[in-house]
Design a protein around this motif. Sequence first.
Motif, short mmCIF file in Angstrom:
data_model
loop_
_atom_site.label_atom_id
_atom_site.label_comp_id
_atom_site.label_asym_id
_atom_site.label_seq_id
_atom_site.Cartn_x
_atom_site.Cartn_y
_atom_site.Cartn_z
N GLU A 70 8.09 -37.85 148.14
CA GLU A 70 7.47 -36.81 147.32
C GLU A 70 7.42 -35.48 148.08
OE1 GLU A 70 6.66 -36.91 144.14
OE2 GLU A 70 7.49 -38.94 144.13
N LYS A 73 10.88 -33.96 148.03
CA LYS A 73 11.23 -33.47 146.69
C LYS A 73 10.58 -32.12 146.39
CE LYS A 73 11.00 -36.48 143.32
NZ LYS A 73 10.50 -37.62 142.50
N SER A 74 9.44 -31.86 147.04
CA SER A 74 8.71 -30.63 146.76
C SER A 74 9.03 -29.51 147.76
CB SER A 74 7.20 -30.90 146.77
OG SER A 74 6.78 -31.32 148.06
N CYS A 75 9.85 -29.82 148.77
CA CYS A 75 10.13 -28.83 149.82
C CYS A 75 11.42 -28.08 149.55
CB CYS A 75 10.24 -29.53 151.18
SG CYS A 75 8.66 -30.02 151.89
#
Length: 234
Positions: A70, A73-75
């Motif tokens: 997660e 995926k958010s970076c």
Amino acid sequence: MNRARFAFAESKILYKSLPLYPLENGEDAWINEGKTRNGMTNFLTEAGVQAGDLVTLSDVDEIINGRAIELLKSCEGIPESLHLQTKNYLYSYEFPLGDEGMWRTSIHKWVPGQSRYAHHQTSTTILMDAGWHCSFCFRTIEEFQFKMQAYSHSDRVRYSYLMEPEWIQHAICTGKDLFGMFPEAYSFRDLFSRIGAIPKSESAVGLPRYVLENRVRFKFMLPGGCQREGPLLS
């Protein structure tokens, strides 16, 4: 059985059989190792991996923490190749190796024609505390015996007693080396820290949540559950 368990993701699971061949004189298990990894590279291309896709490269006993996925995926600005540190355990989570962890698991930004399925160092950048690597973590004595005689481990079985269920069970419960060998290490610090039986851990802190939530099913993976299934010689 496993197909039903993973029915929720069936549309995302692709299967490919990779035929190998008996080794010829002078060849070792790493010949088939290379063929398998080359086959995985081709399979990823066939599966439609596109330029810039993030592809996780790991062996089946290297489990990536969902929180690490997660986070990635958010970076933005993820390196072309990023290693994921997985904590090393032997036989179960009762025996942490106490080293710096496995670094071979990695995530790559796919470059068609250049990227390959790899299990070696491809970067000096690593995301710490990203998962678990539990080696020889099997439920039954028979599974231990199979792996000990298969693939790249077969030449380590130098004495017949090593295959006896009593010895295997003893090693699992005491943290001793199954093959009666010096530990596999690539620095003197790791070598000296691993000589002898592995110290036990009674802590469940930081272990995979799914294992803890299903602790009866995965008792053999947890501290205090070293007794394995399978007949022992009298």
